[in-house]
Design a protein around this motif. Structure first.
Motif, PDB file in Angstrom:
ATOM      1  N   ILE A  86      -1.502 -23.154 134.838  1.00  0.00           N
ATOM      2  CA  ILE A  86      -1.187 -22.963 136.249  1.00  0.00           C
ATOM      3  C   ILE A  86      -2.509 -23.080 137.006  1.00  0.00           C
ATOM      4  O   ILE A  86      -3.488 -22.419 136.656  1.00  0.00           O
ATOM      5  N   PHE A  87      -2.531 -23.926 138.034  1.00  0.00           N
ATOM      6  CA  PHE A  87      -3.778 -24.220 138.736  1.00  0.00           C
ATOM      7  C   PHE A  87      -3.728 -23.793 140.203  1.00  0.00           C
ATOM      8  O   PHE A  87      -2.649 -23.542 140.758  1.00  0.00           O
ATOM      9  N   THR A  88      -4.904 -23.745 140.807  1.00  0.00           N
ATOM     10  CA  THR A  88      -5.012 -23.475 142.241  1.00  0.00           C
ATOM     11  C   THR A  88      -5.629 -24.686 142.935  1.00  0.00           C
ATOM     12  O   THR A  88      -5.852 -25.732 142.323  1.00  0.00           O
ATOM     13  N   ASP A  89      -5.897 -24.538 144.237  1.00  0.00           N
ATOM     14  CA  ASP A  89      -6.321 -25.655 145.064  1.00  0.00           C
ATOM     15  C   ASP A  89      -7.562 -26.365 144.540  1.00  0.00           C
ATOM     16  O   ASP A  89      -7.671 -27.588 144.625  1.00  0.00           O
ATOM     17  N   GLY A  90      -8.526 -25.603 143.992  1.00  0.00           N
ATOM     18  CA  GLY A  90      -9.759 -26.212 143.524  1.00  0.00           C
ATOM     19  C   GLY A  90      -9.582 -27.162 142.361  1.00  0.00           C
ATOM     20  O   GLY A  90     -10.482 -27.948 142.058  1.00  0.00           O
ATOM     21  N   MET A  91      -8.428 -27.118 141.700  1.00  0.00           N
ATOM     22  CA  MET A  91      -8.160 -27.978 140.552  1.00  0.00           C
ATOM     23  C   MET A  91      -7.167 -29.097 140.859  1.00  0.00           C
ATOM     24  O   MET A  91      -6.816 -29.863 139.950  1.00  0.00           O
ATOM     25  N   ARG A  92      -6.734 -29.200 142.100  1.00  0.00           N
ATOM     26  CA  ARG A  92      -5.800 -30.288 142.416  1.00  0.00           C
ATOM     27  C   ARG A  92      -6.592 -31.579 142.635  1.00  0.00           C
ATOM     28  O   ARG A  92      -6.923 -31.971 143.763  1.00  0.00           O
ATOM     29  N   ASP A  93      -6.863 -32.263 141.557  1.00  0.00           N
ATOM     30  CA  ASP A  93      -7.617 -33.510 141.613  1.00  0.00           C
ATOM     31  C   ASP A  93      -7.167 -34.403 140.464  1.00  0.00           C
ATOM     32  O   ASP A  93      -6.920 -33.917 139.343  1.00  0.00           O
ATOM     33  N   SER A  94      -7.068 -35.684 140.724  1.00  0.00           N
ATOM     34  CA  SER A  94      -6.583 -36.618 139.712  1.00  0.00           C
ATOM     35  C   SER A  94      -7.468 -36.657 138.473  1.00  0.00           C
ATOM     36  O   SER A  94      -7.025 -37.036 137.393  1.00  0.00           O
ATOM     37  N   SER A  95      -8.727 -36.229 138.610  1.00  0.00           N
ATOM     38  CA  SER A  95      -9.645 -36.275 137.468  1.00  0.00           C
ATOM     39  C   SER A  95      -9.188 -35.369 136.328  1.00  0.00           C
ATOM     40  O   SER A  95      -9.441 -35.674 135.152  1.00  0.00           O
ATOM     41  N   ILE A  96      -8.507 -34.263 136.643  1.00  0.00           N
ATOM     42  CA  ILE A  96      -8.083 -33.364 135.565  1.00  0.00           C
ATOM     43  C   ILE A  96      -6.962 -34.011 134.756  1.00  0.00           C
ATOM     44  O   ILE A  96      -6.851 -33.790 133.540  1.00  0.00           O
ATOM     45  N   VAL A  97      -6.135 -34.814 135.401  1.00  0.00           N
ATOM     46  CA  VAL A  97      -5.054 -35.519 134.701  1.00  0.00           C
ATOM     47  C   VAL A  97      -5.638 -36.662 133.872  1.00  0.00           C
ATOM     48  O   VAL A  97      -5.264 -36.872 132.717  1.00  0.00           O
ATOM     49  N   GLU A  98      -6.557 -37.396 134.458  1.00  0.00           N
ATOM     50  CA  GLU A  98      -7.177 -38.517 133.757  1.00  0.00           C
ATOM     51  C   GLU A  98      -7.906 -38.045 132.504  1.00  0.00           C
ATOM     52  O   GLU A  98      -7.926 -38.737 131.485  1.00  0.00           O
ATOM     53  N   ALA A  99      -8.493 -36.864 132.568  1.00  0.00           N
ATOM     54  CA  ALA A  99      -9.262 -36.351 131.434  1.00  0.00           C
ATOM     55  C   ALA A  99      -8.384 -35.747 130.349  1.00  0.00           C
ATOM     56  O   ALA A  99      -8.796 -35.661 129.190  1.00  0.00           O
ATOM     57  N   SER A 100      -7.165 -35.335 130.712  1.00  0.00           N
ATOM     58  CA  SER A 100      -6.323 -34.588 129.766  1.00  0.00           C
ATOM     59  C   SER A 100      -5.049 -35.312 129.359  1.00  0.00           C
ATOM     60  O   SER A 100      -4.320 -34.833 128.484  1.00  0.00           O
ATOM     61  N   GLY A 101      -4.755 -36.420 129.993  1.00  0.00           N
ATOM     62  CA  GLY A 101      -3.592 -37.210 129.614  1.00  0.00           C
ATOM     63  C   GLY A 101      -2.280 -36.476 129.796  1.00  0.00           C
ATOM     64  O   GLY A 101      -2.117 -35.668 130.706  1.00  0.00           O
ATOM     65  N   ASP A 102      -1.352 -36.748 128.879  1.00  0.00           N
ATOM     66  CA  ASP A 102       0.002 -36.200 128.985  1.00  0.00           C
ATOM     67  C   ASP A 102       0.074 -34.705 128.687  1.00  0.00           C
ATOM     68  O   ASP A 102       1.112 -34.075 128.905  1.00  0.00           O
ATOM     69  N   TYR A 103      -1.012 -34.130 128.202  1.00  0.00           N
ATOM     70  CA  TYR A 103      -0.979 -32.720 127.821  1.00  0.00           C
ATOM     71  C   TYR A 103      -0.751 -31.797 129.020  1.00  0.00           C
ATOM     72  O   TYR A 103      -0.328 -30.652 128.857  1.00  0.00           O
ATOM     73  N   LEU A 104      -1.036 -32.287 130.215  1.00  0.00           N
ATOM     74  CA  LEU A 104      -0.866 -31.439 131.403  1.00  0.00           C
ATOM     75  C   LEU A 104       0.495 -31.611 132.067  1.00  0.00           C
ATOM     76  O   LEU A 104       0.776 -30.933 133.060  1.00  0.00           O
ATOM     77  N   ASN A 105       1.326 -32.489 131.556  1.00  0.00           N
ATOM     78  CA  ASN A 105       2.666 -32.629 132.130  1.00  0.00           C
ATOM     79  C   ASN A 105       3.394 -31.290 132.093  1.00  0.00           C
ATOM     80  O   ASN A 105       3.397 -30.598 131.080  1.00  0.00           O
TER      81      ASN A 105
END
Length: 405
Positions: free
Chosen positions: A252-271
């Protein structure tokens, strides 16, 4: 495109530091954009500066300031560091001659800047992203404002979203600064009131190579998911190590983590991950107008969180100059509440010519912000609503806009 913009901004910062700049002339004005071009929040810095620059472009393209003066934007790099931010702000004031500052992003930078630079110097400072509740009561001589709601409100919404998602036991890891601590406390209090259990709440320091110790301690209480309150650079490391070590699989994330880079770095694991961030209501004409203006100016460049808030900050400073009929910083500060709140005729983002005409006619105006209502209270705070978002198929998607209950 963003990487090129980052290099351009960094080159501008370096050149300004070597060459300096002339103070603002009588009818021209320079405002500062105090952003992280480097450091833990650099993913947001260039985009944020672009928001302020877009506001200046709209002013300059539609008649300019007062009798046709130019609004310029000077960039200061905070490096997401308090001392670097104070130094950058001091340069903006004493060398670049700014009459107002939009920034900083991090609460841990905005506070020191307000108490040691802008407050004592009498320069209005508008943060587009600093959400720590403690900033409401800092000693700023009424020169610190923000165009984003504070985290006492976001904590309530985040707790609602987490409970509605079916979580009953959560662990929290937060960045060790005013933002992280304030939001962690606000979330924990609200979540417990809803019947949830916070099994662990731990601070982390930026710049560490490993966070496995913190993650092991956080996982010890049986939390069903990890609430991560932080910024992308170190947040990505925490996510990777949480997954690699089997500490947590859900986030569960907050505003400071809403960035496409976290998805690009973690792939499908964050779905399936969820989060919140300040956001205007979806059908707000001002927000829709700004989205169109952004696309017109920058094409497919991603519009990141708090960029619209930076636009609002810069546009409000310009409106206040026009209302005051002066580039004197105190006069600008004194006019800010008058142009951004009721009563008055509504003015939307990009409507500089309309605002200029209304002010010249002696008509009150009420700027309706790209990021939502900008009705400053006595502390310089604004009300707000928040986006509930999720990660689906590798994309961040807004599910709903929620008002705190």
């Amino acid at each position: 495109m963003t990487s090129g913009i980052s290099k351009k901004l960094l080159a501008g910062v370096m050149a300004a530091g070597l060459l300096g700049a002339a103070p603002a002339l009588a009818q021209d004005a320079t405002i500062g954009s105090l952003v992280p071009v480097t450091g833990d929040l650099q993913a947001y810095g260039p985009n944020n500066a672009m928001g302020a620059e877009l506001a200046a472009k709209h002013v300059n393209d539609q008649g300019g300031l007062l009798d046709g003066g130019t609004l310029s934007v000077a960039i200061g790099d905070t490096q997401t560091n308090a001392q670097a931010g104070v130094d950058a702000a001091q340069k903006l004031v004493s060398v670049d001659g700014v009459v107002g500052i939009v920034g900083a992003l991090s609460s841990g930078v905005s506070g020191p800047v307000a108490t040691s630079v802008t407050g004592p110097a009498g320069i209005p400072q508008i943060s587009p992203a600093s959400t720590a509740p403690v900033l409401t009561t800092i000693e700023d001589n009424d020169f610190f404002f923000r165009t984003t709601p504070h985290d006492a409100l976001q904590g309530v919404v985040l707790a609602q979203v987490a409970k509605d998602a079916g979580y009953n036991n959560l662990a929290v890891i937060y960045i060790n600064n005013d933002y992280g601590e304030g939001l962690a406390n606000a979330f924990s209090d609200a979540y417990k009131e809803l019947g949830g259990e916070v099994s662990a709440s731990l601070a982390y320091e930026i710049g560490n190579a490993s966070y496995r110790g913190e993650l092991q301690n956080a996982a010890g209480g049986g939390g069903e998911a990890l609430v991560l309150i932080g910024y992308p650079e170190n947040g990505i490391t925490i996510i990777r190590q949480a997954l690699e070590g089997g500490f947590f699989e859900k986030f569960i994330f907050t505003d400071g983590m809403r960035d496409s880079s976290i998805v690009e770095a973690s792939g499908d694991y964050l779905n399936g991950s969820i989060g919140t961030n300040p956001a205007a209501v979806a059908d707000n004409p001002a927000t829709e107008t700004f989205s169109d203006l952004w696309k017109e100016a920058y094409g497919e460049e991603e519009l990141k969180p708090f960029t619209s808030n930076a636009y609002d900050g810069a546009f409000i400073l310009a409106l206040a100059i026009e209302k005051a009929g002066s580039t004197d910083p105190k006069a600008i500060r004194d006019a800010m509440r008058a142009v951004a709140g009721p009563p008055g005729e509504k003015v939307l983002p990009g409507e500089w010519a309309k605002a200029k005409e209304l002010i010249a006619a002696g008509t009150d105006i009420d700027y309706d912000g790209a990021a939502g209502s900008q009705d400053f209270d006595d502390a310089g705070d604004v009300p707000g609503t928040f986006a509930h978002w999720t990660i689906e198929n590798g994309e961040i998607k807004t599910v709903d806009i929620i008002a705190p209950k």
